[in-house]
Design a protein around this motif. Sequence first.
Motif, PDB file in Angstrom:
ATOM      1  N   PRO A   1      13.594   4.677   2.107  1.00 43.66           N
ATOM      2  CA  PRO A   1      13.471   5.733   3.133  1.00 43.66           C
ATOM      3  C   PRO A   1      12.091   6.377   3.176  1.00 43.66           C
ATOM      4  O   PRO A   1      11.624   6.774   4.251  1.00 43.66           O
ATOM      5  N   LEU A   2      11.441   6.483   2.018  1.00 47.48           N
ATOM      6  CA  LEU A   2      10.101   7.069   1.986  1.00 47.48           C
ATOM      7  C   LEU A   2       9.052   6.134   2.584  1.00 47.48           C
ATOM      8  O   LEU A   2       7.941   6.577   2.895  1.00 47.48           O
ATOM      9  N   SER A   3       9.387   4.858   2.727  1.00 49.77           N
ATOM     10  CA  SER A   3       8.447   3.867   3.263  1.00 49.77           C
ATOM     11  C   SER A   3       8.771   3.497   4.706  1.00 49.77           C
ATOM     12  O   SER A   3       8.359   2.441   5.185  1.00 49.77           O
ATOM     13  N   LYS A   4       9.507   4.360   5.386  1.00 48.61           N
ATOM     14  CA  LYS A   4       9.916   4.064   6.763  1.00 48.61           C
ATOM     15  C   LYS A   4       8.715   3.820   7.666  1.00 48.61           C
ATOM     16  O   LYS A   4       8.741   2.938   8.534  1.00 48.61           O
ATOM     17  N   GLY A   7      19.476   0.197  -6.565  1.00 57.07           N
ATOM     18  CA  GLY A   7      19.998   1.378  -5.886  1.00 57.07           C
ATOM     19  C   GLY A   7      18.918   2.409  -5.635  1.00 57.07           C
ATOM     20  O   GLY A   7      18.882   3.034  -4.567  1.00 57.07           O
ATOM     21  N   SER A   8      18.010   2.606  -6.596  1.00 57.76           N
ATOM     22  CA  SER A   8      16.923   3.568  -6.404  1.00 57.76           C
ATOM     23  C   SER A   8      15.963   3.087  -5.319  1.00 57.76           C
ATOM     24  O   SER A   8      15.409   3.896  -4.567  1.00 57.76           O
ATOM     25  N   PHE A   9      15.803   1.777  -5.238  1.00 63.93           N
ATOM     26  CA  PHE A   9      14.941   1.234  -4.182  1.00 63.93           C
ATOM     27  C   PHE A   9      15.542   1.484  -2.803  1.00 63.93           C
ATOM     28  O   PHE A   9      14.855   1.936  -1.886  1.00 63.93           O
ATOM     29  N   ILE A  10      16.841   1.207  -2.655  1.00 66.35           N
ATOM     30  CA  ILE A  10      17.496   1.344  -1.354  1.00 66.35           C
ATOM     31  C   ILE A  10      17.618   2.812  -0.941  1.00 66.35           C
ATOM     32  O   ILE A  10      17.376   3.183   0.211  1.00 66.35           O
ATOM     33  N   LYS A  11      17.993   3.680  -1.896  1.00 63.04           N
ATOM     34  CA  LYS A  11      18.302   5.065  -1.559  1.00 63.04           C
ATOM     35  C   LYS A  11      17.092   5.997  -1.571  1.00 63.04           C
ATOM     36  O   LYS A  11      17.108   7.041  -0.909  1.00 63.04           O
ATOM     37  N   SER A  47       0.823  -1.213   0.000  1.00 63.03           N
ATOM     38  CA  SER A  47       0.000   0.000   0.000  1.00 63.03           C
ATOM     39  C   SER A  47       0.856   1.261   0.000  1.00 63.03           C
ATOM     40  O   SER A  47       0.401   2.323  -0.447  1.00 63.03           O
ATOM     41  N   PHE A  48       2.084   1.169   0.484  1.00 66.88           N
ATOM     42  CA  PHE A  48       2.997   2.311   0.440  1.00 66.88           C
ATOM     43  C   PHE A  48       3.657   2.435  -0.925  1.00 66.88           C
ATOM     44  O   PHE A  48       3.742   3.528  -1.485  1.00 66.88           O
TER      45      PHE A  48
END
Length: 278
Positions: free
Chosen positions: A191-194, A183-187, A161-162
């Motif tokens: 972080p936006l899905s914290k 890399g785009s997923f990790i960086k 859902s995020f």
Amino acid sequence: MTFKSRRILLKAVWLLILFAFLIISLYPVIWMFFGSLKSPNEFYTNIWGFSSSPSFGNYAKAWVNANIGEKLMNSIIVTVGSLAVLIPVNTFSSYAIARLKFRGKRLIYMYLLIGIMIPTGVLGIPTFTVALNMGLNNSRIGLILIYAAQAIAMGIFIMRSFFITLPKALEEAAIVDGCTRFGSFIKIILPLSKAGVVTQVIFNGLTIWNEYFMANIMITSQALQTLPLAIANFTGQHTTDYPVLFAVLSIATLPVIVIYVICQKSFIEGVSAGAVKG
């Protein structure tokens, strides 16, 4: 009565209702804590009131009689180990379901949603049979793998859902700048899905910390018992020593309260976002 007066009155009524629910929610915990500070005689003569001469001696008795230190460590190992397995699995899997295009993606997601609907008790004996055949019964690693597997379906539902609401332009811009998808997923995405990750940690962590059914089936050794098993056994052995029993319950409850207080902001954001974005 004016509109403003009615609005103030309605707000006051809602505040009173919320305050009543707050008292109903908090009083059992407060009663448990203050009950753990009483002597057996005071507990029965003043069962609902506060202790007149509080003493922490019941906690020492609980630590020794119920061997709480060992059980607490077992629960910590099992809970942290399960979260260490399920958080990466749920995060990567839900990202793949939300973002990648592959055949059977919708079927896999629907299959996982069906897993949420199956009661844990129904799977108890089949799960134990598989664990027994694999030599995982009566072990922490077996309990960790079972708890992680049981939490995968709900965790993927929460994290998806995020991911589906995050703009794809963020990843596309990162890839254009030379970043790989991983890399785009990790960086960027992670972080936006914290808030979603914290929601999983609290929701699944609380469930694992309090889980009794599978632990009772899987664990036969006293040395490997988790806190719920220790509390159940202590209740059977010390049915009349309620102050010491309340001390055991307070020790088991304290870590959960501390973790929630630390992570409550992200947890509330995660629950609110999940309700809106679902």
